[in-house]
Write an enzyme that holds these catalytic residues in place. Structure first.
Site: not given
Lengths: 206, 206, 206, 206, 206, 206, 206, 206
Positions: H20, H118-120
């Site tokens: 992302d 979040v994404c990580v």
């Protein structure tokens, strides 16, 4: 009840490893002011010398952009094992270095260098895996910024490495002022301006 | 078109005033790290000595809690006029001090001391009112915190006082490296670790 | 040559205005730590009381959310003119306040309050326009954050207002330690822990 | 499911150790503003006194540059065991100190002092090894800078030592406001200006 | 005696210019936290609306990457002159904008926008040259970082532009709480959480 | 291979505990800017409401200086269990509170409050000891300063408590945008100005 | 009414002076992160090239520790006057440099370099004294720390020198996007990641 | 003796996951300066490419406000698996992504992305639970502020994830300069200005 065992520095069982304190690499260090960092490195060097600890110097590519070792360190330890590594980034990948460490006969390793997250962390992680007790000197090790520093600290601390500053090293090795009041006083005064001031103010009143 | 006149430091017309760099007062200084600040004070002292500027030392209540002058300063200027003030906070309120300044025959005054907002500011404001050109050395003057520092800078700058750091003082006095390449190089190397590193890296390649 | 005239605080010509140091408004102050700020406010109050300066207290809407004046201030100046303003944000818009200032007969006004950019700045700008010499005490005045603080300082400084911290006020009023060594020492020790420490260390050696 | 056991402070099982809060050593502390730090130390002292905890004072080399204990501490605990150590840096290396701790009969030790990484950390690590539950008070312990502080915290926390601030100590000991509403309120108001302000604003509305 | 004339904001003589508060440009602002900055911009908008000041909106290249104006601003001023500039970076280079300003008949201009050093500074410098009294709202104007911010402030302040925060604008326009206690209270409570808290705590006690 | 089990938030198994977000106590919070902190608290409240999590409100001494609960929270959860504690500092010491938690039937507890090191930490440590999975929301919990914050984080993290920010809570509960694109989008846009800007810029191009 | 005259950059009347951006001296710059500072220097260089401004490069002691000019600058201006100074610290003390400046026929000088307080300040102060309009580029000039930076800014600003960042330079020279939308867009995108992101997001929606 | 096993990056056993890094989401990242962060992301991308590691790209909602992937990444890995997720916030919830990871046949996963918490974090926590060795690249992952960053680091580190910066990744993969001196030198010079300077200064002396 805690089963914690306090593994404290012992001047008869500790050795010091100074890794890649080179004049080119020094310019990469920006998590400390330059004068502060240099002061800390020299303070650690004087500390381990004061206690007569076996000390090993190593460098990476001195002939290239990394530059020579800080001359003050070379002068302070003219007879110490000196391992210019031909290419290994992790000093522990260099057999001569590992052998030199073993030959000290010490189990506690005090490590500092440039940069914290690579030359220090790699060597420290290998050393603890090899069975040594490892103490990384946080303020005599430098890197690009505080983000890099704190991630490296976390990686090392999780592995069981103890994080200490040079002043802790000095005090934990010394144990008792009565072992040499003047010696320790001079060591501290040489690198802690506030302590020097206290001593000067005190002396004048005597 | 601007009518600005660049009043620059001239080694034949400048004198240095070191005000209240005392070991007790030093502990009040918290707008710089202690090692950094001490480095800056000694750098300025070495600079004005390198250029042979008339230098005056003064202290406030040395016998009391303020403590004696930093011994490094006394040693560096053993023959300089030394004015221990019996009580005046503003050195300019002390006649001996004002006379000593006048006897230098210089019109440009380089002032540094502890603390910036009192011993430095008061003296500097009086000096400019008395007709001198005043240069306050920002990084060889210290105080309680940055809020105190910046307010004092503003007060002085509005009065026409020039704010300079010790490195600017050295370079503005020197004018041209060719006047003494080795001398200036050594001065800078002694107090700017990054510059020392550049010189060491450079030398090894020669 | 500079035409600067050093307008310095004179204990026979100065008065103090403490503006809106109220317990509700205090919670808006976030450019200082709370303990630091309270220490500074009380230090300034003790300073102007030590020198016996005419002092005026004023508040804004004490009955509402702004809260009552800090009780320590009321206790310290039980007989001082006390002007609870019925609505004017700028104290100078209140006739009673302006009259009380005039009745002090002083030309130098030392102003501090909450918040720096409004209650302090408005009053200070009006006072200098009215012909007074104005000194704003930077560290006994607080506001929302450093951005608000520095913009307010700039606005005031451009108008000719002098920015001083409470320690400068104390020292500039005192002029000479010999006027009252013990008194000034106690004043400083009360609000500057480092100075108290110096005095304690010193005393024990006597 | 976690097997975590919440070991919380218990006023019938806790003792306090105040280590080397001396007027000379105080000048080494630069990871807190001086007024903040002094406020925190006195807040902790008042807290443990409020709860009547057995309290032990110890100092290192009071006769030398380290200076005497802060007089406020001595006055607050005139009858507490007082152990001036003749040379041991780690208080736990002093038999009298260890004995005094044992004689309290308490298992929970609340420790604070100067400097965090030496006098506090060494003592705390020894105490936990000796089987005590150890709580180090982070904001009543000071050191050279934040780098030293965070490394010391990490070293202690890994050993199982709990890091708490003085306000947590007060609240964890008190458990329930109803045990003494006025007493706790006054304690907090004395050292937390924001809380004092809330109380003053509240009182005026009654 | 100072000849300073306090030029203060007057609700019958002031107009507001909101320059380039666009959703794309907003992502360039990093000298404030995003939530803080948005809060400040809306606070200023609500302030000038509360006082019914003539307000002009302008944007740069709304159709491109700069993005549309923040929708909250458009909604708050549906009938205000709205000048989408076809290319001029300095709004004052756009005739329609200058005309719209003139048509307000006001001499005091309150300016805020993105970014401080360009869209705000250029417009403000042109406006003061054109004879207006200019007030730049420091905390409703944003830019890349604090270095850019402080240089822009300095450039504008030297030109005679007054630096104010939105809270100062509100208070200087309002003059006296009695003009509308509820109105001002609600305005402040809407954008200053600490003030809202004071009001809530106060109300509950009534 | 790691034996780590990722215990992630599950909207069918989580409940929220909002502890002591009161208007008086809010003024103690200085580790966040006031506007930022309020934004975070409301964002968390909206998040747990969006997912329909059982939510419990509790307060400490609402009638005294601590002040009433933030009215926005009361309005958002008019039917939630509301436990005004008569004196217990640790909410888990209040039987009604523990019962209310048990009645949610949830095993995962999302906790936030004022102050982090006391009302949040005590409750969270008790909850994990009681067998719950505990998630403390770091940015919707506030305290005196960063020193207090980081020590409290460390104490809780060592106990097995997970530290999460409100945005993580929202995303970990939501799992997949497709569950409600508009709903999550609006939630984020309401509290993250940068995200609102992205959405506005995007919409205009459609 | 203000008599301020807005002296703005004019691409037909401006020249650029890049002073001592050398690879050794670069390591002295610590008031910016290294990646940020290099980005700024190249951004300024690309800006003045984009507008075709006469540009002069000068260096100090390239053969010694100061190191050669940054190769990117030499490549970008292969035909620009290049003045390696044999020793003069202030470039204005070098006749060839002054002549090269005069030969541009420009009155507005845009100056950046290393370090801000010496090579930049000295040259800028001499240039304004010589009758030029001087603009110092704050973020393409670096020095030891922020203390040195802000003192140098103050000294220059008081002299009438305008402080601008490179983005202001680009925008003030360009005046109107329509003069070259693509050109300016590419220039900004190359050095401002946030702007590049806006352009990429925008393009994908077309 | 420690039982620590140093699990170090191995270029034959590692793969990289870039999660992302999209042009819209990039504007949410405020814990790094924008130029610094972009530099770090590209440095990591170049590093994993230099070592020929299998690399997987994934994005979230590219068609919406999150924006497209940074074009530099797409260009650098034109043939890498590219997984645009239709809605899953945690990439590990996407089967195609998990399969692509499995197909690399690697056990060590180097993960970076936006936002860290979040994404990580979600992806990293799932990956370690799935049995991979996980290395999160701290300086090529960004989020809202340092508070969010450090909480996410703590959550991941407790789970056994190693925190490394991109420079550590490069050096740990490379092991020995002699494997490719020029290659590594160029990689470092491309993203570390200080290292480029050292190389330039060094080259000129040859």
């Amino acid at each position: 009840m805690s089963t914690f065992k306090y593994n404290r520095l012992d001047k008869d069982n500790a050795a010091a490893l100074l890794v890649d304190h080179q004049t080119g690499l020094f310019s990469l260090v920006r998590d400390f002011g330059a004068a502060d960092f240099k002061n800390n490195v020299l303070a650690l060097a004087s500390t381990v010398k004061f206690f007569g600890l076996p000390t090993i110097l190593t460098t990476s590519f001195e002939q290239g952009p990394n530059g020579p070792i800080m001359p003050e360190l070379k002068e302070k330890f003219p007879d110490a094992p000196y391992i210019p590594r031909p290419g290994q980034i992790n000093a522990w990948d260099n057999e001569d270095f590992v052998k030199a460490v073993a030959q000290t006969g010490r189990k506690q390793l005090i490590i500092a260098g440039i940069v914290t997250d690579v030359c220090v962390a790699f060597c420290a992680l290998s050393a603890i895996e090899a069975g040594y007790d490892v103490f990384v000197v946080t303020d005599a090790s430098g890197t690009f910024d505080e983000t890099c520093r704190y991630a490296a600290w976390e990686r090392m601390s999780r592995a069981g490495i103890q994080l200490v500053n040079w002043f802790s090293v000095a005090c934990e090795l010394h144990r008792d002022w009565r072992n040499d009041v003047t010696g320790l006083g001079n060591l501290l005064a040489g690198y802690i301006p506030d302590y020097k001031n206290l001593m000067t103010s005190y002396a004048v009143k005597q």
